[in-house]
Design a protein around this motif. Sequence first.
Motif, short mmCIF file in Angstrom:
data_model
loop_
_atom_site.label_atom_id
_atom_site.label_comp_id
_atom_site.label_asym_id
_atom_site.label_seq_id
_atom_site.Cartn_x
_atom_site.Cartn_y
_atom_site.Cartn_z
N ILE A 16 10.13 -13.20 2.67
CA ILE A 16 9.54 -11.91 2.74
C ILE A 16 8.70 -11.65 1.24
O ILE A 16 7.57 -11.36 1.18
N ALA A 17 9.45 -12.27 0.17
CA ALA A 17 8.74 -12.09 -1.30
C ALA A 17 7.46 -12.86 -1.16
O ALA A 17 6.76 -12.35 -1.72
N VAL A 18 7.44 -13.98 -0.62
CA VAL A 18 6.32 -14.86 -0.59
C VAL A 18 5.12 -14.27 -0.01
O VAL A 18 3.86 -14.07 -0.38
N GLY A 19 5.40 -13.56 1.15
CA GLY A 19 4.38 -12.95 2.02
C GLY A 19 3.86 -11.73 1.13
O GLY A 19 2.54 -11.37 1.10
N LEU A 20 4.79 -10.97 0.53
CA LEU A 20 4.14 -9.81 -0.45
C LEU A 20 3.59 -10.25 -1.29
O LEU A 20 2.50 -9.69 -1.97
N VAL A 21 3.86 -11.25 -2.06
CA VAL A 21 3.22 -11.81 -3.28
C VAL A 21 1.81 -12.31 -2.84
O VAL A 21 0.52 -11.98 -3.55
N GLY A 22 1.80 -12.79 -1.65
CA GLY A 22 0.40 -13.08 -1.15
C GLY A 22 -0.52 -11.93 -0.78
O GLY A 22 -1.76 -11.98 -1.06
N GLN A 23 -0.02 -10.99 -0.15
CA GLN A 23 -0.59 -9.88 0.06
C GLN A 23 -1.30 -9.26 -1.16
O GLN A 23 -2.33 -8.53 -1.36
N ALA A 24 -0.39 -8.98 -2.16
CA ALA A 24 -0.77 -8.41 -3.50
C ALA A 24 -1.87 -9.15 -3.91
O ALA A 24 -2.94 -8.46 -4.30
#
Length: 107
Positions: A16-24
């Motif tokens: 989830i953190a990886v996905g959020l960093v990518g989206q950011a």
Amino acid sequence: MSQVTAFFGELSLGWIAVGLVGQALFSARFIVQWLASEWARRSVVPRAFWYLSVAGGAVLFAYACHRRDPVFILGQGFGLFVYARNLQLLWRARPGPGGNAAASDHQ
């Protein structure tokens, strides 16, 4: 916490953190483009837009592969091709010593 697990399923907090960093990263490119345009008082696409596109797209592509989501994988995969191609075009158009190139306007 059980409601969060029920919503996200078996996806770990790390992913989830990886996905959020990518989206950011991916979203930051729009802020960079907007600020560059405001500063120039015209619409411009700075080189940083494409670097953020590649970085965010690559992280989101990894996230999509982990999720095994074919729609997300195809979308990010095609986008990565477009972003990389734009960077390649910018690199080719770089001015040489004492030279001038139209693409240097968009840095």
